[in-house]
Scaffold this active site. Structure first.
Site, PDB file in Angstrom:
ATOM      1  N   VAL A 118       0.842  -1.207   0.000  1.00  0.00           N
ATOM      2  CA  VAL A 118       0.000   0.000   0.000  1.00  0.00           C
ATOM      3  C   VAL A 118       0.876   1.255   0.000  1.00  0.00           C
ATOM      4  O   VAL A 118       0.698   2.163  -0.815  1.00  0.00           O
ATOM      5  CB  VAL A 118      -0.951  -0.013   1.228  1.00  0.00           C
ATOM      6  CG1 VAL A 118      -1.660   1.325   1.382  1.00  0.00           C
ATOM      7  CG2 VAL A 118      -1.962  -1.151   1.086  1.00  0.00           C
ATOM      8  N   ASP A 143       5.061 -22.739   6.283  1.00  0.00           N
ATOM      9  CA  ASP A 143       5.665 -24.000   5.831  1.00  0.00           C
ATOM     10  C   ASP A 143       6.983 -23.790   5.067  1.00  0.00           C
ATOM     11  O   ASP A 143       7.785 -24.712   4.957  1.00  0.00           O
ATOM     12  CB  ASP A 143       4.689 -24.770   4.934  1.00  0.00           C
ATOM     13  CG  ASP A 143       3.575 -25.428   5.727  1.00  0.00           C
ATOM     14  OD1 ASP A 143       3.571 -25.289   6.963  1.00  0.00           O
ATOM     15  OD2 ASP A 143       2.706 -26.084   5.113  1.00  0.00           O
TER      16      ASP A 143
HETATM   17  O1  F6P Z   1      -0.312 -22.691   5.986  1.00  0.00           O
HETATM   18  C1  F6P Z   1       0.296 -23.936   6.051  1.00  0.00           C
HETATM   19  C2  F6P Z   1      -0.333 -24.737   7.147  1.00  0.00           C
HETATM   20  O2  F6P Z   1      -0.112 -24.075   8.359  1.00  0.00           O
HETATM   21  C3  F6P Z   1       0.152 -26.163   7.224  1.00  0.00           C
HETATM   22  O3  F6P Z   1       1.342 -26.336   7.907  1.00  0.00           O
HETATM   23  C4  F6P Z   1      -1.020 -26.834   7.878  1.00  0.00           C
HETATM   24  O4  F6P Z   1      -1.051 -28.196   7.579  1.00  0.00           O
HETATM   25  C5  F6P Z   1      -2.181 -26.120   7.285  1.00  0.00           C
HETATM   26  O5  F6P Z   1      -1.722 -24.832   6.963  1.00  0.00           O
HETATM   27  C6  F6P Z   1      -3.403 -26.023   8.149  1.00  0.00           C
HETATM   28  O6  F6P Z   1      -4.373 -25.346   7.455  1.00  0.00           O
HETATM   29  P1  F6P Z   1      -5.785 -24.931   8.040  1.00  0.00           P
HETATM   30  O7  F6P Z   1      -5.558 -23.810   9.007  1.00  0.00           O
HETATM   31  O8  F6P Z   1      -6.561 -24.483   6.857  1.00  0.00           O
HETATM   32  O9  F6P Z   1      -6.337 -26.136   8.700  1.00  0.00           O
END
Ligand code: F6P
Length: 320
Positions: free
Chosen positions: A24, A128
């Protein structure tokens, strides 16, 4: 380019707010307008969008989560959903889009660009850290520090009670968090989806350590390597050790971003705006060997980033 949109998509990551702020403010600095799109691609489809001003991003650099909210949009995976989003590109006169998120969000951005030609620049943000083309994704450093802080605390109680602890960390398909947090936290073993493991061997190692006088053990498990609860149950059964399991879960996704994540997010967000101004079509920004770089989004999507196995082996060696 006069007017761009920005959205955060997929799982949230600490530092997303710092990236929004950078997009932004950098755009406004260059005389452009920015439309904030709420709830990821869902808000794009529904037209849940509004202009952002300098003040819209005040006091957010230190905040976890994302002020624009995030979602994993099933609708955007359909041609009908993307057609609705295209109507909003027209309605809001968008000439480019910055997508802050992970692999799934980038795949959606690439498809949308291919179908409608809207210039897109993707900013990697996922705890991740599994995005090809960048050494670090926004949020990873914070998540690792959160996990290490938890391991430190677990170590205190593990020592007091002479227990074995399984600490399950996030990492659906990859072991980036597990390797970094395991090494920094001094774990006895690290289990990741990329490497096969033998529970019998791990139990022998634990028993060896016990005979040498080790009072406690910590095993870090990436969620993609198996259920921490099940692994804990089997270790208890095979060793007879008092074994406890802690699943860190979404705790790792929240919290105030580290300085590293804030700086990275600021640099990547600003570079994304520069790329759009320079006429980029479909790019991703990243950090490689300490430098901010950009690459074709489709190259990043076609390749797979692999965990640093040398770091993994080092953690194993240092945990003898
Ligand atoms: O964003 C990645 C992550 O944190 C992964 O490590 C995990 O498996 C997943 O998202 C969990 O996703 P949600 O919050 O949609 O269950």
């Amino acid at each position: 380019m006069q007017r761009i949109g920005v959205l955060t998509s997929g799982g949230d990551a600490p530092g997303m707010n710092a990236a929004i702020r950078a997009v932004v403010r950098k755009a406004i600095y260059h005389g452009m307008e920015v439309i904030g799109i709420k709830r990821g691609f869902n808000g794009f489809i529904e037209g849940d969008m509004e202009p952002m001003r300098l003040g819209s991003v005040a006091d957010i650099i230190q905040r976890g989560g994302t002020i624009l909210h995030a979602a994993r949009s099933e609708q955007f995976k359909t041609p009908e959903g993307r057609a609705k989003a295209w109507e909003n590109v027209d309605r809001f006169s968008l000439e480019g889009l910055v997508i802050i998120g992970g692999n799934g969000s980038f795949a959606g951005a690439s498809t949308f660009h291919r179908e409608y030609g809207l210039p897109v620049v993707c900013v990697p943000a996922t705890i991740d850290n599994d995005i090809y083309g960048t050494d670090y994704a926004i949020g990873f450093d914070t998540a690792v520090n959160t996990a290490v802080d938890a391991i430190n605390k677990i170590r205190d109680t593990a020592t007091s009670h002479e227990r074995t602890f399984i600490v399950e960390v996030m990492g659906r398909d990859t072991g980036f968090i597990a390797v970094a947090a395991g090494l920094a936290g001094g774990a006895e073993s690290i289990l990741i989806p990329e490497q096969p493991y033998d529970l019998d061997e791990i139990c022998h190692k634990l028993l060896r350590g016990y005979r040498r006088g080790k009072l406690h053990s910590i095993i870090v498990v990436a969620e993609g390597a198996g259920s921490g609860l099940e692994i804990g149950r089997q270790i208890k059964e095979r060793t007879g050790f008092d074994t406890k399991v802690t699943i860190l879960g979404h705790l790792q996704r929240g919290g105030t971003p580290t300085a590293f994540d804030r700086i990275l997010a600021s640099q990547l967000g600003a570079r994304a705006v520069d790329l759009l101004r320079q006429g980029a079509r479909c790019k991703m920004v990243g950090m490689q060997a300490g430098k901010i770089v950009d690459l074709e989004l489709d190259e990043a999507l076609a390749k797979r980033k692999t965990v640093d196995l040398e770091l993994y082996r080092l953690a194993e060696i240092l945990a003898i």
